[in-house]
Design a protein around this motif. Structure first.
Motif, PDB file in Angstrom:
ATOM      1  N   ILE A 127       0.831  -1.044   0.044  1.00  0.00           N
ATOM      2  CA  ILE A 127       0.009  -0.029   0.026  1.00  0.00           C
ATOM      3  C   ILE A 127       0.856   1.358   0.188  1.00  0.00           C
ATOM      4  O   ILE A 127       0.781   2.097  -0.953  1.00  0.00           O
ATOM      5  N   ARG A 128       1.828   1.287   0.566  1.00  0.00           N
ATOM      6  CA  ARG A 128       2.963   2.318   1.055  1.00  0.00           C
ATOM      7  C   ARG A 128       3.394   2.772  -0.627  1.00  0.00           C
ATOM      8  O   ARG A 128       3.800   3.802  -1.007  1.00  0.00           O
ATOM      9  N   CYS A 129       3.897   1.264  -1.310  1.00  0.00           N
ATOM     10  CA  CYS A 129       4.196   1.647  -2.735  1.00  0.00           C
ATOM     11  C   CYS A 129       3.281   2.238  -3.440  1.00  0.00           C
ATOM     12  O   CYS A 129       3.648   2.754  -4.553  1.00  0.00           O
ATOM     13  N   LEU A 130       1.964   1.600  -3.543  1.00  0.00           N
ATOM     14  CA  LEU A 130       1.126   2.392  -4.305  1.00  0.00           C
ATOM     15  C   LEU A 130       0.968   3.750  -4.258  1.00  0.00           C
ATOM     16  O   LEU A 130       0.731   4.476  -5.274  1.00  0.00           O
ATOM     17  N   LEU A 131       1.220   4.374  -3.134  1.00  0.00           N
ATOM     18  CA  LEU A 131       1.174   5.931  -2.771  1.00  0.00           C
ATOM     19  C   LEU A 131       2.453   6.435  -2.719  1.00  0.00           C
ATOM     20  O   LEU A 131       2.706   7.497  -2.242  1.00  0.00           O
ATOM     21  N   LYS A 132       3.525   5.670  -3.174  1.00  0.00           N
ATOM     22  CA  LYS A 132       4.956   6.435  -3.167  1.00  0.00           C
ATOM     23  C   LYS A 132       5.103   7.703  -3.626  1.00  0.00           C
ATOM     24  O   LYS A 132       5.900   8.310  -3.231  1.00  0.00           O
ATOM     25  N   ASP A 133       4.480   8.120  -4.748  1.00  0.00           N
ATOM     26  CA  ASP A 133       4.491   9.334  -5.167  1.00  0.00           C
ATOM     27  C   ASP A 133       4.014  10.533  -4.264  1.00  0.00           C
ATOM     28  O   ASP A 133       4.506  11.634  -4.418  1.00  0.00           O
ATOM     29  N   PHE A 134       3.445  10.109  -3.198  1.00  0.00           N
ATOM     30  CA  PHE A 134       2.916  11.110  -2.341  1.00  0.00           C
ATOM     31  C   PHE A 134       3.528  11.084  -0.800  1.00  0.00           C
ATOM     32  O   PHE A 134       3.159  11.609   0.121  1.00  0.00           O
ATOM     33  N   SER A 135       4.679  10.335  -0.913  1.00  0.00           N
ATOM     34  CA  SER A 135       5.446  10.193   0.424  1.00  0.00           C
ATOM     35  C   SER A 135       4.503   9.882   1.592  1.00  0.00           C
ATOM     36  O   SER A 135       4.560  10.775   2.608  1.00  0.00           O
ATOM     37  N   PRO A 136       3.760   8.598   1.720  1.00  0.00           N
ATOM     38  CA  PRO A 136       3.073   8.431   2.685  1.00  0.00           C
ATOM     39  C   PRO A 136       3.835   8.290   4.110  1.00  0.00           C
ATOM     40  O   PRO A 136       4.972   7.897   4.342  1.00  0.00           O
ATOM     41  N   LEU A 137       3.345   8.819   5.286  1.00  0.00           N
ATOM     42  CA  LEU A 137       3.854   8.919   6.541  1.00  0.00           C
ATOM     43  C   LEU A 137       3.548   7.611   7.482  1.00  0.00           C
ATOM     44  O   LEU A 137       4.232   7.009   8.057  1.00  0.00           O
ATOM     45  N   HIS A 138       2.088   6.958   7.193  1.00  0.00           N
ATOM     46  CA  HIS A 138       1.861   6.164   7.927  1.00  0.00           C
ATOM     47  C   HIS A 138       0.837   5.459   7.272  1.00  0.00           C
ATOM     48  O   HIS A 138      -0.131   5.972   6.638  1.00  0.00           O
ATOM     49  N   VAL A 139       0.661   3.996   7.332  1.00  0.00           N
ATOM     50  CA  VAL A 139      -0.315   3.397   6.621  1.00  0.00           C
ATOM     51  C   VAL A 139      -1.117   2.277   7.630  1.00  0.00           C
ATOM     52  O   VAL A 139      -0.572   1.739   8.431  1.00  0.00           O
ATOM     53  N   HIS A 140      -2.487   2.416   7.871  1.00  0.00           N
ATOM     54  CA  HIS A 140      -3.233   1.730   8.628  1.00  0.00           C
ATOM     55  C   HIS A 140      -4.022   0.810   7.855  1.00  0.00           C
ATOM     56  O   HIS A 140      -4.940   1.238   7.266  1.00  0.00           O
ATOM     57  N   ARG A 141      -3.842  -0.648   7.634  1.00  0.00           N
ATOM     58  CA  ARG A 141      -4.555  -1.476   7.002  1.00  0.00           C
ATOM     59  C   ARG A 141      -5.525  -2.010   7.794  1.00  0.00           C
ATOM     60  O   ARG A 141      -5.421  -2.496   8.582  1.00  0.00           O
ATOM     61  N   VAL A 142      -7.065  -2.117   7.189  1.00  0.00           N
ATOM     62  CA  VAL A 142      -7.999  -2.722   7.782  1.00  0.00           C
ATOM     63  C   VAL A 142      -8.616  -3.742   7.030  1.00  0.00           C
ATOM     64  O   VAL A 142      -8.857  -3.649   5.923  1.00  0.00           O
ATOM     65  N   GLN A 143      -8.758  -4.934   7.458  1.00  0.00           N
ATOM     66  CA  GLN A 143      -9.476  -5.932   6.912  1.00  0.00           C
ATOM     67  C   GLN A 143     -10.701  -6.564   7.768  1.00  0.00           C
ATOM     68  O   GLN A 143     -10.844  -6.482   8.798  1.00  0.00           O
ATOM     69  N   ASN A 144     -11.868  -6.321   7.190  1.00  0.00           N
ATOM     70  CA  ASN A 144     -13.286  -6.543   7.827  1.00  0.00           C
ATOM     71  C   ASN A 144     -13.707  -7.829   6.995  1.00  0.00           C
ATOM     72  O   ASN A 144     -14.741  -7.421   5.710  1.00  0.00           O
ATOM     73  N   GLY A 145     -13.652  -9.033   7.377  1.00  0.00           N
ATOM     74  CA  GLY A 145     -14.433 -10.280   6.670  1.00  0.00           C
ATOM     75  C   GLY A 145     -13.549 -10.125   5.127  1.00  0.00           C
ATOM     76  O   GLY A 145     -12.478 -10.453   5.089  1.00  0.00           O
ATOM     77  N   CYS A 146     -14.494  -9.858   4.091  1.00  0.00           N
ATOM     78  CA  CYS A 146     -14.153  -9.916   2.662  1.00  0.00           C
ATOM     79  C   CYS A 146     -13.947  -8.616   2.149  1.00  0.00           C
ATOM     80  O   CYS A 146     -13.701  -8.384   0.962  1.00  0.00           O
ATOM     81  N   ARG A 147     -13.633  -7.620   3.108  1.00  0.00           N
ATOM     82  CA  ARG A 147     -13.231  -6.168   2.740  1.00  0.00           C
ATOM     83  C   ARG A 147     -11.998  -5.871   3.296  1.00  0.00           C
ATOM     84  O   ARG A 147     -11.644  -5.928   4.222  1.00  0.00           O
ATOM     85  N   CYS A 148     -11.294  -4.939   2.423  1.00  0.00           N
ATOM     86  CA  CYS A 148      -9.845  -4.694   2.917  1.00  0.00           C
ATOM     87  C   CYS A 148      -9.636  -3.348   2.195  1.00  0.00           C
ATOM     88  O   CYS A 148     -10.022  -2.927   1.116  1.00  0.00           O
ATOM     89  N   PHE A 149      -9.441  -2.266   3.091  1.00  0.00           N
ATOM     90  CA  PHE A 149      -8.993  -0.915   3.057  1.00  0.00           C
ATOM     91  C   PHE A 149      -8.098  -0.554   3.658  1.00  0.00           C
ATOM     92  O   PHE A 149      -7.414  -0.997   4.696  1.00  0.00           O
ATOM     93  N   ALA A 150      -7.640   0.824   3.573  1.00  0.00           N
ATOM     94  CA  ALA A 150      -6.714   1.446   4.372  1.00  0.00           C
ATOM     95  C   ALA A 150      -6.669   2.909   4.589  1.00  0.00           C
ATOM     96  O   ALA A 150      -7.425   3.803   3.720  1.00  0.00           O
ATOM     97  N   PHE A 151      -6.165   3.535   5.638  1.00  0.00           N
ATOM     98  CA  PHE A 151      -6.019   4.794   5.825  1.00  0.00           C
ATOM     99  C   PHE A 151      -4.629   5.276   5.721  1.00  0.00           C
ATOM    100  O   PHE A 151      -3.926   4.777   6.673  1.00  0.00           O
ATOM    101  N   VAL A 152      -4.256   6.052   5.105  1.00  0.00           N
ATOM    102  CA  VAL A 152      -2.743   6.651   4.765  1.00  0.00           C
ATOM    103  C   VAL A 152      -2.721   8.115   4.984  1.00  0.00           C
ATOM    104  O   VAL A 152      -3.206   9.052   4.626  1.00  0.00           O
ATOM    105  N   ASP A 153      -1.762   8.242   5.860  1.00  0.00           N
ATOM    106  CA  ASP A 153      -1.380   9.527   6.274  1.00  0.00           C
ATOM    107  C   ASP A 153      -0.480  10.118   5.305  1.00  0.00           C
ATOM    108  O   ASP A 153       0.706   9.591   5.345  1.00  0.00           O
TER     109      ASP A 153
END
Length: 351
Positions: free
Chosen positions: A50-76
């Motif tokens: 996920i950090r690599c996906l947003l590498k162009d925006f210099s992510p500071l922190h990645v919080h990955r969340v998986q709930n059953g069959c869903r996966c998403f993230a909050f990236v600072d």
């Protein structure tokens, strides 16, 4: 256990005093203006990917969340400007055959489609038109591992990937017209064949696509001439006025070559949000988000006579890990070109 597409409600399961498994609601996440929500991610994606996906925006922190069959993230991302740029660049983009949903963390995330729908949807799209998609026969397919869940999908022998927007002919034609005033470079690419050596400059995460320099004597001469001219120009070229920086502007900016340090390179402004711009480093096939005040002028056509040093390729089998191959030479052979994007050559690496 079924896959629910309803909005996520944070919860935690704990053991009560009698040993029974009880569910407790977790406190709500504090929303930050500098965070971006990234939804509809593959279930087995890691925080590093996920950090690599947003590498162009210099992510500071990645919080990955998986709930059953869903996966998403909050990236600072550290600033609201970068959040806006990330949304513009990634929302709706296909990532491993999934349409990403990207928006600011102070908005409710959109409904995430059931993961069972996505692969079939793309296969139908490929059969219908094939435009914008490419197939590879040995690329790993991300598949949910949880047994007994209806979201589990079968592995396909052929995986289909959307051609990245910055590699498509329509994008490159616009870039060449505005920067080089000449489209001749595109016409020369399909003539490359046989055994080649490629210096990889950039990869597209989780896809077989990458940018590389085709190593030839001509490339060596062009690199020497261009980099010498840019090194001299850096001392003379003034910084661009704020009012002059807009979409389509040609400029000079620092490109970071990893362990080799920064170097000044030609770039093209893709977009601007407040005091930040997204630029395409045309000789490395890499986009980046940089401050407006860091751009120098480079509008003289004398600096744009040498065509781009790098070009797009697609790996015939598998995908490349950016950590392993960036700035390294791959040896192999050209096996053909994509049907509807003939400037993207297929490459098979020697074992």
């Amino acid at each position: 256990m079924s896959c629910s597409s309803s909005d996520f409600r944070p919860s935690a399961k704990v053991f009560g005093e009698n040993g029974a498994l009880e569910e407790q609601k977790s406190p709500k996440f504090k929303k930050r203006e500098t965070e971006v929500y990234v939804g509809n991610l593959p279930l087995d994606i890691s925080e590093e990917e996920i950090r690599c996906l947003l590498k162009d925006f210099s992510p500071l922190h990645v919080h990955r969340v998986q709930n059953g069959c869903r996966c998403f993230a909050f990236v600072d991302l550290g600033s609201t400007q970068k959040v806006a740029l990330a949304i513009q660049a990634l929302n709706g983009k296909l990532f491993h055959k999934r349409k990403l949903y990207v928006n600011s963390n102070n908005r409710s995330p959109k409904r995430t489609p059931d993961v069972t729908e996505r692969p079939q949807e793309l296969l139908i799209s490929e059969k219908a038109s094939a435009q914008g998609f490419a197939g590879t026969t040995a690329c790993p397919q991300l598949t949910p591992k949880a047994s007994g869940e209806p979201c589990e999908t079968e592995k396909s022998k052929t995986s289909f990937f959307a051609v990245p927007m910055e590699m498509r002919g329509s994008f490159l034609v616009l870039l060449l017209r505005e920067c080089f005033r000449d489209l001749g470079w595109l016409a020369t690419i399909p003539s490359i064949s046989g055994e080649v050596g490629l210096l990889v400059t950039s990869t597209v995460p989780q896809t077989p696509f990458f940018w590389a320099m085709h190593i030839t004597e001509t490339l060596h001469q062009n690199m020497q001439a261009l980099f010498s001219a840019l090194a001299e120009a850096e001392e003379r070229q003034p910084y661009l006025q704020d009012s002059a920086v807009r979409r389509g502007t040609r400029g000079l900016a620092e490109y970071h070559l990893g362990d080799y340090g920064p170097a000044w390179n030609r770039c093209w402004v893709l977009d601007r949000v407040d005091s930040w711009v997204v630029v395409m480093f045309v000789d490395f096939g890499r986009s980046a988000t940089i401050p407006v005040q860091s751009l120098r002028t480079l509008d003289s056509d004398d600096f744009w006579t040498i065509p781009p040093l790098t070009q797009p390729f697609m790996l015939e089998k598998g995908i490349l890990s950016s950590n392993q191959v960036i700035h390294r030479i791959l040896k192999g052979k050209i096996t053909g070109a994509l049907n509807l994007e003939s400037h993207i050559l297929k490459f098979e690496e020697f074992e």
